[in-house]
Scaffold this active site. Structure first.
Site, PDB file in Angstrom:
ATOM      1  N   GLY A 133      -2.665   0.511   1.958  1.00  0.00           N
ATOM      2  CA  GLY A 133      -3.112  -0.698   2.643  1.00  0.00           C
ATOM      3  C   GLY A 133      -4.195  -1.466   1.934  1.00  0.00           C
ATOM      4  N   GLY A 179      -1.336   1.529  -2.623  1.00  0.00           N
ATOM      5  CA  GLY A 179      -2.097   0.477  -3.275  1.00  0.00           C
ATOM      6  C   GLY A 179      -1.331  -0.304  -4.326  1.00  0.00           C
ATOM      7  CE  LYS A 203       3.931   5.716   6.187  1.00  0.00           C
ATOM      8  NZ  LYS A 203       3.714   6.452   4.929  1.00  0.00           N
ATOM      9  N   GLY A 224       4.075  -0.115   0.025  1.00  0.00           N
ATOM     10  CA  GLY A 224       3.899  -0.338   1.452  1.00  0.00           C
ATOM     11  C   GLY A 224       3.555  -1.776   1.727  1.00  0.00           C
ATOM     12  CB  SER A 225       0.339  -3.280   2.702  1.00  0.00           C
ATOM     13  OG  SER A 225       0.049  -2.116   3.445  1.00  0.00           O
ATOM     14  CG  ASP A 263       5.404   1.311   3.910  1.00  0.00           C
ATOM     15  OD1 ASP A 263       6.071   2.316   3.636  1.00  0.00           O
ATOM     16  OD2 ASP A 263       4.158   1.330   4.037  1.00  0.00           O
TER      17      ASP A 263
END
Lengths: 298, 196
Positions: free
Chosen positions: A159, A220, A87, A241-242, A30
């Site tokens: 997240g 995650g 997205k 992602g995060s 991301d």
């Protein structure tokens, strides 16, 4: 020199799934701007997911999360040579049309954004661009495939920096695939009924022992060990992602996760790449969550 | 060449499983290559499609780049598809400034030359030495922009070479491992590996 024959047939299932095949064994990261996209590419990402806020920030900010600004997506497309994904909200076929017109390489119909339709996902057969969709279990995965998805990612819980939901969803999908492999032909109809999934797809799984499209893991993952665990459980690539850009030092962590995804069975290499990466993202326990993004999708 | 060659598939990233499946179907011993030790055990190698920038980074971090360059210098039989072809080429256009290639075949390539994924396509090819057409899949494919004089063109598409051979090196801009037709793998084993 031979003469060439027919011209080009675009948008076939083989072509759409083909790109997912090329991403196997890789890490999709991301990113929220061109600078992060370059960090991701430098670190060896196989693709980037362009979005305005990473899921950790979407959680904090609340409100409605939508498709990113086309200008921002184009900025990222201009910055890197690797595939760029973006997205669209669940069911928001116009956002998907816009993303296709921008030339994004994969559309993620994602539960991380606020759903636009409470009953219908996008009819993905209507598009030339391929789609990836999230799933928490095999039935959900097969419904998405029947709608035209060419890649499935286990949802996990985006997240959070907490791998427990990703593990739950991967185990659920792959566990049921293993059980279907043991079922007799009559039991397959009952499996289809229980999974709320098309009989032919269940029969195909019984025959091949695998999902008809590549299965990646998301939601995650925050460390090289998390990525390697997803791969050992049976994921064919990972989305982070995060976990990268919410960590203390993103570039070395990104590279370490790439190396861990390739060498997922080699504990010595995993130990080597896990050294001295600084603090991972803080993370959230599941009992601290107000909203579970993985519950979105039908 | 030994009777049953061990063919390695570079497994740093990409479509290595599909290549391994095609090779297993042809009865050769297949091994995944991620380390220099594994490379040392193979008689031939396939470099699959995937992201060439990712593979370049992993070739360095795994310590594979130099031993593989040396094997290629000594005539290792190799099939490179898509990203694999890019890594084997002499010159790369549209790559990253720091991207190293093996220069094992005298061609230049342009990355993602057909455009983005929505421009990816299937096409039937006529291939020298194969009967009937070969169903080829091009995914964000590279184009060959310069051919050295000793490079033999085995198939073209829209006037551009897409399957080429020079000595022990066979390269394809497309993905023979995706179409369920093993004839290009067979051609590699029978004509390139057996002759190396």
């Amino acid at each position: 020199m031979t003469e060439q024959s027919s011209s080009r047939h675009t948008g076939s299932q083989l072509v759409k799934r083909g790109l997912a095949e090329m991403l196997k064994g890789g890490v999709i990261m991301d990113v929220v701007n061109a600078e992060q996209a370059k960090v991701a590419e430098d670190a060896g990402a196989v693709a980037v997911m362009a979005l305005e806020r990473v899921p950790a920030d979407i959680r904090v900010d609340g409100g409605v999360a939508r498709m990113s600004d086309p200008e921002m997506i184009e900025g990222i497309q201009a910055a890197v040579t690797i595939p760029v994904m973006a997205k669209a909200r669940i069911g928001h076929f116009v956002e998907a049309q816009i993303l296709q017109s921008l030339g994004v390489d994969y559309v993620d119909e994602s539960e991380v954004l606020t759903p636009a339709d409470e009953a219908h996902h996008i009819d993905k057969w209507a598009f030339t661009v391929p789609f990836v969709c999230g799933a928490t279990n095999l039935g959900e995965a097969l419904r998405r495939i029947s709608e035209g998805a060419c890649m499935i990612r286990s949802k996990g819980e985006a997240g959070t920096g907490n791998v427990i939901e990703a593990v739950r969803h991967l185990r659920s999908i792959l566990g049921d695939i293993r059980k279907i492999g043991q079922a007799d032909s009559a039991e397959l109809f009952d499996w289809a009924k229980r999974l709320q999934a098309p009989v032919p797809l269940v029969q195909e799984i019984a025959e091949t022992g695998e999902l008809p499209v590549p299965l990646f893991c998301a939601g995650g993952l925050a460390t090289p060990a998390d990525a390697a665990m997803a791969m050992q459980l049976g994921a064919q690539a990972v989305f982070v992602g995060s976990g990268i850009f919410k960590s203390a030092d993103p570039a070395p962590r990104a590279k370490a996760i790439v190396e861990a995804t390739t060498n997922y069975e080699d504990a010595a290499i995993l130990a080597k790449v896990s050294r001295g990466l600084g603090a991972p993202m803080t993370g959230i326990g599941m009992d601290e969550l107000d909203v579970k993004l993985a519950d979105r999708g039908w | 060449m030994v009777a049953t060659p061990t063919v390695g598939v570079l497994a740093l990233q990409g479509a290595f499983e599909s290549h391994a499946r095609a090779l297993s179907g042809l009865g050769v011993d297949v091994t995944e290559v991620r380390t220099p030790d594994q490379l040392a055990t193979v008689d031939a190698l396939i470099m699959p499609g995937g992201e060439s920038t990712t593979m370049s980074m992993l070739l360095e971090s795994s310590g594979l780049f130099d031993p593989l360059a040396e094997r290629l210098d000594h005539g290792l039989a190799v099939l490179g598809t898509c990203a694999g072809m890019i890594l084997l080429a002499d010159g790369i256009e549209g790559g990253r400034a720091d991207q190293r290639s093996f220069a094992a075949i005298d061609i230049d390539v342009s990355r993602n030359a057909y455009g983005r994924q929505i421009e990816s396509f299937e096409a039937d090819l006529t291939v020298d030495g194969l009967n009937g057409v070969f169903p080829a899949v091009f995914i964000r494919a590279p184009q060959i922009t310069r051919l050295g004089t000793d490079v033999e063109v085995l198939a073209s598409h829209e006037g551009l070479p897409v399957l080429c051979r020079s000595g022990s090196v066979l390269v394809a801009a497309f993905h023979p491992e995706l179409s369920g037709d093993d004839r290009i793998h067979r051609l590699f084993l029978e004509q390139v590996v057996a002759g190396a």
